[in-house]
Design a protein around this motif. Sequence first.
Motif, PDB file in Angstrom:
ATOM      1  N   ARG A 139     -46.004  -9.963  15.658  1.00 46.35           N
ATOM      2  CA  ARG A 139     -44.554 -10.068  15.764  1.00 46.35           C
ATOM      3  C   ARG A 139     -43.853  -8.715  15.851  1.00 46.35           C
ATOM      4  NH1 ARG A 139     -42.273 -13.411  10.833  1.00 46.35           N
ATOM      5  NH2 ARG A 139     -43.138 -11.906   9.401  1.00 46.35           N
ATOM      6  N   LEU A 140     -44.424  -7.696  15.215  1.00 45.23           N
ATOM      7  CA  LEU A 140     -43.749  -6.402  15.249  1.00 45.23           C
ATOM      8  C   LEU A 140     -43.781  -5.781  16.647  1.00 45.23           C
ATOM      9  CD1 LEU A 140     -44.946  -4.883  11.859  1.00 45.23           C
ATOM     10  CD2 LEU A 140     -42.894  -6.198  12.345  1.00 45.23           C
ATOM     11  N   GLU A 187     -33.522 -14.693  -3.354  1.00 45.80           N
ATOM     12  CA  GLU A 187     -34.338 -13.587  -2.848  1.00 45.80           C
ATOM     13  C   GLU A 187     -34.655 -12.570  -3.928  1.00 45.80           C
ATOM     14  OE1 GLU A 187     -33.236 -11.827   0.780  1.00 45.80           O
ATOM     15  OE2 GLU A 187     -32.512 -13.689   1.682  1.00 45.80           O
ATOM     16  N   VAL A 227     -37.289  -9.340  13.947  1.00 48.55           N
ATOM     17  CA  VAL A 227     -36.927 -10.728  13.666  1.00 48.55           C
ATOM     18  C   VAL A 227     -35.442 -11.006  13.903  1.00 48.55           C
ATOM     19  CG1 VAL A 227     -38.816 -11.154  12.075  1.00 48.55           C
ATOM     20  CG2 VAL A 227     -36.673 -10.222  11.207  1.00 48.55           C
ATOM     21  N   LEU A 282     -42.411  -2.634  -1.016  1.00 44.93           N
ATOM     22  CA  LEU A 282     -41.536  -2.671   0.159  1.00 44.93           C
ATOM     23  C   LEU A 282     -40.293  -3.501  -0.124  1.00 44.93           C
ATOM     24  CD1 LEU A 282     -43.790  -3.004   3.283  1.00 44.93           C
ATOM     25  CD2 LEU A 282     -41.787  -1.556   3.064  1.00 44.93           C
ATOM     26  N   LYS A 329     -37.921  -1.703  -2.386  1.00 44.13           N
ATOM     27  CA  LYS A 329     -37.223  -0.585  -1.757  1.00 44.13           C
ATOM     28  C   LYS A 329     -36.302  -1.071  -0.658  1.00 44.13           C
ATOM     29  CE  LYS A 329     -40.891   2.804  -2.080  1.00 44.13           C
ATOM     30  NZ  LYS A 329     -41.911   2.952  -1.045  1.00 44.13           N
ATOM     31  N   GLY A 330     -36.210  -2.365  -0.465  1.00 45.74           N
ATOM     32  CA  GLY A 330     -35.312  -2.880   0.568  1.00 45.74           C
ATOM     33  C   GLY A 330     -35.917  -2.784   1.954  1.00 45.74           C
ATOM     34  N   GLY A 331     -37.241  -2.741   2.018  1.00 41.28           N
ATOM     35  CA  GLY A 331     -37.900  -2.703   3.324  1.00 41.28           C
ATOM     36  C   GLY A 331     -37.692  -4.008   4.058  1.00 41.28           C
ATOM     37  N   SER A 332     -37.970  -3.987   5.334  1.00 44.97           N
ATOM     38  CA  SER A 332     -37.714  -5.173   6.133  1.00 44.97           C
ATOM     39  C   SER A 332     -38.726  -6.265   5.840  1.00 44.97           C
ATOM     40  CB  SER A 332     -37.762  -4.812   7.617  1.00 44.97           C
ATOM     41  OG  SER A 332     -36.643  -4.042   7.925  1.00 44.97           O
ATOM     42  N   LEU A 333     -38.216  -7.462   5.733  1.00 44.97           N
ATOM     43  CA  LEU A 333     -39.027  -8.601   5.352  1.00 44.97           C
ATOM     44  C   LEU A 333     -40.141  -8.893   6.347  1.00 44.97           C
ATOM     45  CD1 LEU A 333     -38.647 -10.196   2.867  1.00 44.97           C
ATOM     46  CD2 LEU A 333     -37.326 -11.869   4.129  1.00 44.97           C
ATOM     47  N   GLU A 334     -39.870  -8.660   7.634  1.00 48.71           N
ATOM     48  CA  GLU A 334     -40.860  -9.014   8.649  1.00 48.71           C
ATOM     49  C   GLU A 334     -42.112  -8.160   8.500  1.00 48.71           C
ATOM     50  OE1 GLU A 334     -38.138  -7.459   9.151  1.00 48.71           O
ATOM     51  OE2 GLU A 334     -38.400  -5.760  10.485  1.00 48.71           O
ATOM     52  N   VAL A 335     -41.967  -7.015   7.839  1.00 48.90           N
ATOM     53  CA  VAL A 335     -43.124  -6.160   7.612  1.00 48.90           C
ATOM     54  C   VAL A 335     -43.879  -6.619   6.376  1.00 48.90           C
ATOM     55  CG1 VAL A 335     -43.829  -3.816   7.111  1.00 48.90           C
ATOM     56  CG2 VAL A 335     -41.953  -4.214   8.694  1.00 48.90           C
ATOM     57  N   PRO A 364     -37.127   3.038   4.255  1.00 47.62           N
ATOM     58  CA  PRO A 364     -36.655   1.661   4.448  1.00 47.62           C
ATOM     59  C   PRO A 364     -35.136   1.557   4.618  1.00 47.62           C
ATOM     60  CG  PRO A 364     -38.199   1.768   2.626  1.00 47.62           C
ATOM     61  CD  PRO A 364     -37.970   3.176   3.070  1.00 47.62           C
TER      62      PRO A 364
END
Lengths: 634, 435
Positions: free
Chosen positions: A452-453, B201, A102, B424, B427-433, A523
Amino acid sequence: MNENGGREEGVFTRSCYDVIVVGGGHAGCEAAHAVARLDLSTLMITLREDRIGWMSCNPAVGGVGKGHLVREIDALGGLMAQVTDWTGIQFRTLNRSRGLAVRGSRAQCDRRLYSSSMRSIIHGIPSIEVLEGLVEDVVMEGDGEERRVVGVRTEEGEEIGCRALVLTTGTFLNGVAHVGHEQIACGREGERPALTLSDSLRGLGLVLGRFKTGTTPRLDGRTIDLKGIEVQPGDEDTRPFSSRTDRASFPRLPQIPCHLTRTNRRTHEVVRKNTRHSVVSRMNESVIPTRYCPSIEEKVRRFPDREGHRVYLEPEGLDTHEVYPAGLSTSLPLDLQLEFLRTIRGLEEVEILRPGYAIEYDYLVPYQLTPTLSIRGLRGLYSAGQINGTSGYEEAAAQGLVAGINAGRWLKGENELVLGREQSYIGVLISDLTTVGTAEPYRMFTSRAEHRLLLREDNADMRLCREGWLAGLVSGEQLERVKDREARVAREVARLERTMGRPGADEPQSRGRVSLATLLRRPECSYEGTLSRDPNPDLRLSGTDADTVEAEIKYAGYISRSRRRLERLRELDNLAIPTDFDYSCVPSLSSEVREKLWKHRPSTVGQASRISGVTPAAVEVLSASVLRLARACG
Amino acid sequence: MAKASSSRIATGMEQASTIAAIATPLGAGGVCIIRVSGPRAHRVATELCPGLPAEPEMRRAYRSKFVSPLEDKAVLDDGLVLLFAAPASFTGEDIVELHGHGGVAQSRSLIDAVMSLGCEPARPGEFSRRAVLNGRMDLATAEGVAQLVAAETEAGLRAARSLLGGELSKRIEVLIGQTDSLLAQLEASLDFPDECEGMDESRWPARILSIKIETELLAGTWDGARRLRRAPRVVLLGPPNSGKSSLLNVLAGYERAIVDDEPGTTRDILEIDVSLKGLLVTLVDGAGYREDGERIELLGIERLANAAKEADLVVGVIDGSRDPAECEEAVYELFSALDCPLLMVANKLDLGLAGLESNLVRVDGSSWIETSAVTEEGVSKLCQEIVDLLNLTSPGEGRVLVTLERHHDALCRAGGALGEAGDLLEKGGSLEVVC
C-alpha cells in the motif's frame, strides 16, 4: 458458421463489429472507449441510451481505495476521472490526518450531468455505435477449447456478429428488487432485467452465483430542515482526479456542501421492530449481502449497542431537489421507510421521492476469469464490473477499462495488459478476483494492498502511464509529461537529502544540523513544515509533486522493506506451476487446499499463496513439489 | 513395480515412498520395535507375518512369527504386529509396528527383511515430518515430540509435554487473536473513515503495549528455560589462587584442572559434566579475576565473563585464609555485576579462616559456605546447596515455556515489531505505516 453454434446460417442482419459491449454503465463506457481508442469498431448495446454512465446508487465517485482506482484509470487513459472533474459539485480528501498512502479523494457529482457528459463522450467517438436493446444470448462457434464468441442474439431475435464480446451487465442478470414484501423483476429501479442471458451463460458451462445489494430512499430536499444539522463543505484546495484536467478551470461547477445527521435509538427501534418486513429476514440464505455497504436493517442487527449511525445527506445535483441519504440503504416497505426516516434529526417532515430497495442478481463466479478478464475457455469473451462480483462504480470502471484494452489487444494479436499487485490497485482487484474469489460483493480498500505504501494517489501516473501508453490509450506527449514529473521529484528528493536545514527559530544554534530529508522523516513533520528551514525556498515543488516528494522521503525505509518482501514474493511468482500439474500427487496437501488449487488453477506458486485458505505450509510443500518436478524434467 | 516407482519420480512425489526404521534404541534391550509408514506398510506386514488374519483389525496386537520374504520363508523372530490405517495414525499414513526381540543382530535382520520389501530407511525426524505435512499435528507439536525424545531433565520433559499438548500454540493463538482484532480496528479506521466513529484511538498504544509485554514475557521464558535444553551450568569464579580448580577437582572427583600454587595457572576454561547428589550439572572453571594479569590470562577472563553470562548459578570462591580486605573490592565488583543466583564459598578452610563474617557477608547477602578442597570438609554441604539453589530456581511447573530457538526468535521479532508499532503510534506516526 456451423451447426454447433446452435445458429442458422446467415442471419446476421448487421455487419460484424470488432467488439460488442453489453451494458452502458461505468464498466461498459470504459470498455467501449478503450476499444474505440484502439481503432476497432464497437457496438454498445444498452437497455436505455439515456442511462449511459448512470450512477445507480450514490452520486459520488472515489473514497479511500476507490479514489486510488480512479486515478489509476486516468493514468491508463480511461474516462472516469475526467468526467468526475467536470461534473463534481463537492471535492473532499478523506483521511487528511493520515499519511499520503491512505488518503482518498472523493467527489459528489451531479448525477444527470455525469451521465450526460459520459453520453456525449461515447456519442462523440465515431467508431462507437450505440444500440438500445436486450441481449438474450451469447453466440459461440467451435468446440471444446476452440469455442469462440461470434456474436449475440437480442430480444428481437436479431443476431449481431462480433469478434470479441465484453459483458458489463451490472445487476441486471436475473435482477429482482425487493421493497417490503414486494418483489419486482428488474435490472434496477424502473428498468427491465436480463432474464435469459444468465441461462445462456450457464449453457456455456459457466458457474453463476447470487449477490444482493441495496440502495437508499431518495428524499425531497425541500422537506429537509437543515437548521442545526452539521454542514460538511468540500475542501478548498483539492486537486482534480485527472492529470489532464486544467487546474485553472477546476472545479467547473459551483461547489455545494453535504450535510451530516445521524440515526438514533428511535430510528433503530422502528427498524428493529419491523425487520421481519424487510428482505433481510426473508432473503434466500444462499444470497450473500454486501458487508461493506450494509442496509440499516443489518447495521441495527449487527451493532445493537450503537447509539447512532452517521447519515450523509448528499445532493444529487445542482438543479434538483433530490437528496441521497448515504448510509440508509433499506428494503423495508415504503411506509416504514418514511417512519424511520422521520425519527432522524432534520428529516422530521421529510418526504420520499423514490423508495429504497434491495436487489439481488446473478454474477459470474470470478475464478472463471483470467487475469486479462477474459473468461477461461471461451475465446473472445470478456466480463467486467458487478457481473464479476464486485461492487462500486470505480471497481467496475477499472475492470471495464482492462477488459476493453485486452479485448482490443487480443484481436490485434498484441500482448494483453496484466497489472501487478505491487503496481496498482487495479492489479490487486483483478488478482484478488481471479485467485482469491470473493464471498460477498468485492469493494476496494487500502488494506487489500500489501504494497500500500507504494500505491498512492499521488504517484498513480508514475506507476501506470507507461502501461497506458503501451496499451495505446495514452499519448506520447502525456507520457513525456509524466517522465518530466518523475525527474523533478527525483531532483527534489536528492536536494532535500543533501541540504542542511536552517536551525528552527525556537532551537538553539548549537543543536546539530540535519538535512531537510531527515527533518521530513520525523513523524510530526510535513514537506510544508520544512519550508521555514529551507535555504532555497524557490526550488520547492508544489501540488502533487510535493505530495510525491513527501511520500518518497517519509516512506523510504518502509518502501525499501516492502521491495525486499516483494523480491522474495517474486521468487514464488517465478515458480510456474505446469498447467497439467496433478495436485492429487501432493499427498500432504489437505483436501480443502487441494480442492481450492484444482478450482483456481494458479499459474505460479505465488498465485497459489494468495488463494485464501492455502496455508504457508501448503505453499512450502507445493513449491518443493514443483521444484522437484522441474528438476525431474530437467 | 518399476512402473509405479518411475511415475513417482515423474510427479516428484517422494512422500509416496514407504519408510521404515527401528524405533527402539539399538542394543541389548528386551524388545525391538520396527515402525513402517507409507502406502506399502500393510503389504510389508502381510508378507512378513503369516499369523495375521486376512483382514486384520486396526490397532490390535496380533501374535505372529516374522518370516523372511525370501523363498525359504525362514522364521526370523516371533512377536507382535499392529496395524494402523491412514489417516488415523501418527503420520497420517498406513503404519505397521513390528515388536520383535531386542538384540543388535536380531534387530538388523528384521529391518533388512523390511527394507527388502521396498521400504526406504527413514531419515531422522521423518515420521514426525510426515505427520506435519499430512496435517496430523502442527509444527510446534512435532517439535514437542522431538524434545520429548531428547529431554535430559525432568523439567525438560514437562516442557516437551506442554509443547506436545499444544499449550504454546494456544498461548500464541490468543496473542495472534488480540493482534488481529487490533489490526482490524486500525485498518477499519483507515478504510472506513466515515463509518468508524466511537473508536477510542487513544487506547491503541496501550493495547499494543499489552500484547507486546505478553509476547516478551513468553519470549523471556526462553532464558529460564535454557536449563531444560541442557544441564544447568555452575560457574566457579573468584580471585586468582583462591582454589577454584582444586574445588572443581574435588567436586568432579578427579584431577581435571592444572593445579599450581602460582596464581593465574589456570588459563583455559574447563567444563565438566558431573552428577551432584543425582542432579546432572555442568561445572565451569576458569581463570582467576586479576586486573594486572598477563595477556593470555586476560583472554581467559574475557571468555569467563561470557561463561558467567550463560550461568545458572555462580559459585564465588575466595581464599578464606587470607585477609579479605585484599580482594574484597574486586570480588564485590565482579559479583555484583552478575545477575544470576550466587553462592559464596570461603575456601582453604584447612589453612584457617580470617575474619570473614564482618566483611564479606554483604556481597549480595548470600550465604557462605566454608570448604576445604584439601580435607574435603564442607564439600558435601556445598553440593547440597548447589542442588537446592538450582531446584529453587528451576522453571516452574505448569507454566508455558519457550524452549526452542525458532520459537524464541519468532517471538522476539514479533515483540520488536510490536514495539516499533507502539512507538510510531505514540509519536503520532502515520497509521498506514503502523499496520
